[in-house]
Design an enzyme around this catalytic site. Structure first.
Site, short mmCIF file in Angstrom:
data_model
loop_
_atom_site.label_atom_id
_atom_site.label_comp_id
_atom_site.label_asym_id
_atom_site.label_seq_id
_atom_site.Cartn_x
_atom_site.Cartn_y
_atom_site.Cartn_z
N HIS A 703 11.33 48.83 48.79
CA HIS A 703 11.45 47.74 47.85
C HIS A 703 12.31 48.11 46.64
O HIS A 703 12.44 47.33 45.71
CB HIS A 703 10.07 47.27 47.40
CG HIS A 703 9.28 46.65 48.52
ND1 HIS A 703 8.53 47.40 49.38
CD2 HIS A 703 9.17 45.37 48.93
CE1 HIS A 703 7.96 46.60 50.27
NE2 HIS A 703 8.34 45.37 50.02
N CYS A 735 7.73 50.48 54.71
CA CYS A 735 7.71 49.09 55.18
C CYS A 735 9.00 48.85 55.95
O CYS A 735 9.83 49.75 56.12
CB CYS A 735 7.57 48.14 53.98
SG CYS A 735 6.83 46.54 54.40
#
Length: 763
Positions: A703, A735
């Protein structure tokens, strides 16, 4: 006369204007002034959308996150950004994502950024906030600029403003003490800054301030309960009226605490805490406002207005102007405008209400309370007709699905052999090295992918050409992974618009909006599918794509699926049956997909349950019931395969330590979890819990645009190896990589593979 107000409004814009403006600024394609102007335009539009309300929230708009906004208002900035000078908005983005715009960083001679703030879920929602960083040395200093600027804008528009701030106890509770010090020790100095803020707002003509304290719906120990009383006693001399807002649940044992706070009013969630109303009537002082959240701020189904009026009218007669009505919580969690939906099935659309329609529902309720039901007869009749049509629709309830659920027994959730037996068979089949490397599933969603998907949806690209385009992208992902030297590959998910929407589009019982976007964090928006009826799977959903990818390589290819609990929690879920029933319907559908993948020769299958922790009730007393059916649903999905088939699951951006036993009971062969932003703190759970299976702690914060070095990854994995035997550790990002660019992903993964080789050499 009943007062009508709102707690918060979606900030992204009906067409995700904020998302695109943020990303343009970060890339250097637009100026800071242009971004600020877009923010002002959105605020002006949203205040116009709320015209007619007696009080309108101001300060609920944020360029990234409202908790991060509060940190900056309180002057609670991480030390690592203190050396940057210039525009505060850029420091704000550095905390949020590790860096701001390219031009801003170039001006500081900075190219590698800083560590981004830790991010986790806002209570039990899919919204992510930036965790406040605290320590015994924390100091606070008021900066009211943001709020005062927005108040000035609102005043120029004639808005009846009610500033919204996060309360001091909730702010501390959400924060993390990096030195493990007592957070409550910071309360006196924090409250002093809040007093300054409230006095400043009063000096600018503010009458009411909404001060959000959602931790009141959680279990509070004696110290925190006493802290509430002490803090709010300090606010008594302030010249503004405080409306303390709780939401997402019931006050229960905190009713007397909340009612006894020396404030002018209390807001409660009458959707999830209806049982609080009667006790509070006896507990609240005779002059206190009681604000009731009578419209569901977290789901999109029409409200039964007549049913609400049946219990609300007597309260209005009793309380008069002391009764306020509002949505249950901020409307941040629902899309903006149902009227934008031109392609949504008309019958289904008649059952729904987005943010603007929820405000219309409030206005109808207010009209009935002020002028009698006859004054809104037509609106009430239309509402009842829509509700009746939904109840009677054959699209909602399907006997065959109900019969399948009734046949579920314990055997569906059991693997054939215990983990040690399975692990031996999987090791022999897969032949993986120590510290095997993999990714979480997705690779960058390039402009070419998005163009092809859009063209296919509008019909300018036929199915055959679309398949060719997606296969080219899958082949690229496979080539890049083989060149990098990853051990277990993924197909890259080029064909998937979203990890939930993709599956929902292929399941009966789901529908999809065109513009139903909801903010997840920063510029990241999701479009939750609408689970309106019984769920079934007409045909295989992923086998052709993953089978093609496997045909391109001799390395193991992971089948990528989203698990039933995550599909449920990231959907707008029907409210006419228990969530557990809907989840088990999803479990049976995804179980069939798992079995089809195995039959196609896929021997590694990942079933993402990123939202398992998110659905956990806010009160620990209610955890067991949820975890029982959530874990059962995952096990139903995962356990119809041979021992040699390796089942993975993935979880991200939640605190897992307190449910680690339930995660272990899922009995996945491998779990991958987010740990990079928390510096492996999530692995503290393994100091006291012997996790039996394999685990991949995320070492690459996807992110943030920052690229982790080989040394950073080695350091994180060495910390993990202090708790988990190296033989059971995987190396992976935290992720999926869909939001990143290939130019960021390739060097990061190259460093990850190099780190694995270094660790193997040292073993």
């Amino acid at each position: 006369m009943t007062i009508v107000h709102n707690l918060g409004f979606p900030r992204i814009g009906a067409r995700r204007e904020l998302k695109f403006a943020l990303e343009s600024y970060w890339k250097g394609d637009s100026s800071r002034d242009a971004l600020k102007q877009l923010g002002a335009e959105l605020r002006q539009r949203h205040w116009q959308d709320q015209a007619g309300l007696d009080l309108v929230p101001v300060g609920d708009f944020a360029f990234y996150d409202q908790v991060l906004d509060m940190s900056f208002t309180l002057g609670n900035l991480p030390q690592r950004v203190s050396g940057f000078r210039g525009e505060q908005l850029d420091n704000y983005f550095r905390v949020a994502r590790g860096r701001s715009a390219h031009a801003a960083e170039a001006g500081h001679g900075c190219c590698d950024g800083v560590a981004a703030g830790e991010m986790t879920k806002w209570f039990d929602t899919n919204y992510h906030y930036i965790v406040p960083e605290l320590s015994a040395a924390s100091a606070f200093a008021l900066d009211p600029t943001r709020l005062l600027e927005q108040l000035a804008e609102a005043a120029a528009q004639g808005v009846k403003a009610k500033p919204v701030i996060i309360g001091p106890l909730t702010y501390l509770a959400l924060g993390k003490a990096k030195d493990h010090s007592d957070k409550l020790a910071l309360l006196p100095q924090l409250v002093a800054v809040y007093v300054q803020l409230l006095d400043t707002l009063a000096a600018h003509g503010v009458e009411w301030v909404q001060i959000d304290e959602p931790i009141l719906v959680t279990e509070l120990d004696a110290a925190w309960r006493q802290a509430f009383t002490l803090a709010y006693e300090r606010f008594k001399p302030c010249r503004v009226k405080l409306l303390v807002a709780s939401y997402f649940g019931s006050l229960l044992e905190n009713r007397a605490l909340a009612a006894g706070l020396p404030v002018a009013g209390l807001h409660i969630d009458a959707i999830n805490g209806a049982d609080d109303i009667a006790p509070l009537l006896a507990l609240l002082p005779a002059d206190s406002v009681l604000s009731l959240g009578v419209i569901n701020g977290r789901n999109i189904w029409k409200t039964d207005l007549a049913a609400v009026l049946d219990w609300l009218e007597p309260l209005a007669a009793r309380l008069g102007e002391r009764l306020w009505i509002a949505p249950s919580c901020s409307l941040l969690h629902v899309p903006v405008d149902l009227d934008s939906e031109l392609t949504l099935d008309a019958e289904l659309a008649s059952w729904l209400a987005f943010a603007l329609q929820k405000l219309d529902e409030l206005r109808v309720l207010a009209g009935a309370l002020r002028g009698g039901r006859a004054s809104v007869r037509d609106e009430l009749a239309a509402n009842q007709a829509a509700l009746a049509a939904r109840r009677a629709s054959p699209r909602v309830n399907k006997p065959a699905v109900r019969q399948a659920i009734a046949r579920i027994d314990a055997s569906l959730g059991q693997r054939k052999s215990p983990y040690p037996v399975r692990a031996a068979r999987q090791a022999a089949l897969l032949n993986l090295p120590l510290y095997p490397t993999t990714t979480i599933g997705s690779f960058p969603q390039t402009a070419e992918i998005r163009r092809a998907r859009s063209a296919y949806k509008v019909g300018t690209l036929d199915a055959a050409a679309y398949t060719v385009a997606m296969r080219e992208e899958i082949a690229r992902s496979v080539r890049e992974q083989e060149a990098l030297g990853l051990d277990v590959l993924v197909h890259g998910e080029a064909e998937r618009n979203d990890m939930v929407e993709y599956f929902g589009e292929q399941l009966d019982g789901y529908a999809f909006s065109q513009f139903g976007w909801v903010q997840s964090y920063g510029s990241r928006c999701v479009k939750p599918p609408i689970l309106f009826g019984d769920i079934s799977r007409p045909k295989a959903m992923t086998v052709a794509w993953i089978g093609y990818a496997q045909s391109l390589t001799s390395k193991p290819m992971k089948g990528m699926l989203t698990g039933p609990v995550t599909i449920l929690n990231w959907s707008f879920v029907r409210d006419d049956q228990p969530r557990s029933d809907s989840c088990k319907q999803l479990a049976l559908a995804i179980r069939a997909e798992v079995q089809d993948l195995e039959q196609a020769g896929v021997r590694v299958i990942q079933i993402d349950e990123a939202a398992l922790r998110e659905g956990l009730p806010l009160r620990k007393a209610e955890w067991r019931h949820y975890l029982d059916w959530a874990v059962e649903s995952f096990r139903i999905t995962a356990n119809g395969v041979d021992d040699a088939t390796q089942i993975h699951t993935h979880m991200c951006y939640s605190e897992f330590n307190d449910i680690i036993a339930s995660i272990a009971s899922m009995d996945a062969d491998v779990i991958t979890i987010e740990t990079s932003r928390s510096d492996m703190e999530l692995l503290d759970a393994f100091d006291h819990f012997n996790y039996p299976n394999q685990i991949g702690p995320g070492v690459y914060d996807i992110h943030s645009p920052n690229i982790p070095s080989e040394a950073d990854i080695v350091h994180l994995m060495q910390r993990a190896a202090e708790r988990i035997p190296a033989q059971r550790l995987w190396i992976n990002p935290d992720c999926g990589l869909k939001t990143r660019q290939w130019s960021e992903v390739l060097p990061a993964l190259r460093n990850m593979v190099a780190a694995a080789k270094t660790l193997r050499a040292r073993a």
